[in-house]
Design a protein around this motif. Structure first.
Motif, PDB file in Angstrom:
ATOM      1  N   ALA A  92     139.522 105.568  37.022  1.00 29.42           N
ATOM      2  CA  ALA A  92     139.449 104.248  36.387  1.00 29.42           C
ATOM      3  C   ALA A  92     140.274 103.212  37.136  1.00 29.42           C
ATOM      4  CB  ALA A  92     139.918 104.346  34.938  1.00 29.42           C
ATOM      5  N   GLY A 117     140.214 111.192  35.121  1.00 33.08           N
ATOM      6  CA  GLY A 117     139.595 109.954  34.661  1.00 33.08           C
ATOM      7  C   GLY A 117     140.517 108.765  34.841  1.00 33.08           C
ATOM      8  N   TRP A 118     141.803 108.975  34.621  1.00 34.70           N
ATOM      9  CA  TRP A 118     142.793 107.913  34.796  1.00 34.70           C
ATOM     10  C   TRP A 118     142.824 107.461  36.254  1.00 34.70           C
ATOM     11  CZ3 TRP A 118     147.136 106.735  37.513  1.00 34.70           C
ATOM     12  CH2 TRP A 118     147.970 105.732  37.005  1.00 34.70           C
ATOM     13  N   GLU A 178     141.641 110.467  27.560  1.00 35.56           N
ATOM     14  CA  GLU A 178     141.361 110.307  28.987  1.00 35.56           C
ATOM     15  C   GLU A 178     142.065 111.402  29.784  1.00 35.56           C
ATOM     16  OE1 GLU A 178     141.062 106.497  31.843  1.00 35.56           O
ATOM     17  OE2 GLU A 178     142.968 106.750  30.848  1.00 35.56           O
ATOM     18  N   SER A 179     141.317 112.033  30.667  1.00 33.44           N
ATOM     19  CA  SER A 179     141.893 113.068  31.515  1.00 33.44           C
ATOM     20  C   SER A 179     142.670 112.421  32.652  1.00 33.44           C
ATOM     21  CB  SER A 179     140.777 113.946  32.087  1.00 33.44           C
ATOM     22  OG  SER A 179     140.033 113.223  33.045  1.00 33.44           O
ATOM     23  N   GLU A 185     134.724 116.625  37.959  1.00 32.74           N
ATOM     24  CA  GLU A 185     134.072 116.835  36.668  1.00 32.74           C
ATOM     25  C   GLU A 185     133.163 118.061  36.693  1.00 32.74           C
ATOM     26  OE1 GLU A 185     134.377 115.163  33.527  1.00 32.74           O
ATOM     27  OE2 GLU A 185     136.211 114.736  34.625  1.00 32.74           O
ATOM     28  N   ARG A 226     137.310 105.234  22.491  1.00 35.14           N
ATOM     29  CA  ARG A 226     138.508 105.894  22.996  1.00 35.14           C
ATOM     30  C   ARG A 226     139.561 106.008  21.904  1.00 35.14           C
ATOM     31  NH1 ARG A 226     139.977 102.928  28.493  1.00 35.14           N
ATOM     32  NH2 ARG A 226     139.206 101.122  27.423  1.00 35.14           N
ATOM     33  N   LYS A 285     134.175 102.628  25.834  1.00 31.80           N
ATOM     34  CA  LYS A 285     135.493 102.002  25.750  1.00 31.80           C
ATOM     35  C   LYS A 285     135.912 101.794  24.298  1.00 31.80           C
ATOM     36  CE  LYS A 285     135.551  99.853  30.227  1.00 31.80           C
ATOM     37  NZ  LYS A 285     135.866  98.691  30.994  1.00 31.80           N
ATOM     38  N   ASN A 323     145.305 106.042  26.297  1.00 35.56           N
ATOM     39  CA  ASN A 323     144.071 106.655  25.833  1.00 35.56           C
ATOM     40  C   ASN A 323     144.299 108.164  25.799  1.00 35.56           C
ATOM     41  OD1 ASN A 323     141.549 107.667  25.376  1.00 35.56           O
ATOM     42  ND2 ASN A 323     140.569 106.648  27.100  1.00 35.56           N
TER      43      ASN A 323
END
Length: 163
Positions: free
Chosen positions: A48, A44-45, A40-41, A61, A8, A5, A37
């Motif tokens: 999260a 990933g978003w 961040e892909s 992934e 980033r 974190k 971010n």
């Protein structure tokens, strides 16, 4: 490596009140800004924020890793290797065994997901497009892409035998 974190790449992005850029001195003020971010892909978003499961994220992934290992993305710079005597672009015979195996896994995974679902899967996971952009490009209504993506990720997880 440290805390992910903290590592980033964050950027402040101004957000206008009505979602459009405005001109003029009075109207040029923005209502708020958001922290984004940049590393961040889209996958990933979604993960999260709890919009896709760990299983779905892991499957996406793995597909992205195969995409990158196979070097399927278009090159963004010039190849600085030795030029071929006969000329022409590098072909499959120039690929390493790792690239060839990754390409086979990628092709098999996309085939297992199916034609109707693989478009959104490739756009979000490999091309890194956001859901809104994907939905507009495919002519889908808002929030339909997330549903289709979750179905595609479930099939992908089945293909990779992720539990």
């Amino acid at each position: 490596m440290g805390n992910p974190k903290r590592n980033r790449l964050l950027a402040e992005r101004p957000e206008p009140r009505d979602g459009r850029e405005r001109g003029g001195a009075k109207e040029g003020r923005l209502a708020r800004s958001v922290t984004v971010n940049l590393g961040e892909s889209p996958l990933g978003w979604l993960h999260a924020r709890g919009l896709i499961s760990d299983r779905q994220f892991d499957a996406g992934e793995r597909l992205r890793a195969d995409w990158e290992r196979a070097q399927l993305a278009p090159p963004v710079t010039m190849r600085w290797g030795a030029a071929k005597a006969a000329g022409g672009a590098p072909g499959p015979k120039d690929a390493t065994g790792v690239q060839i195996a990754a390409r086979r896994r990628f092709d098999a995974a996309v085939k297992a997901v199916g034609g109707g679902l693989s478009d959104v899967l490739w756009r979000v996971v490999c091309a890194g497009e956001g859901m809104g952009e994907v939905e507009r490009a495919l002519g889908w209504p808002a929030r339909a892409g997330k549903l289709v993506l979750t179905l595609a990720l479930d099939r992908l997880a089945d293909f990779y035998r992720i539990r």
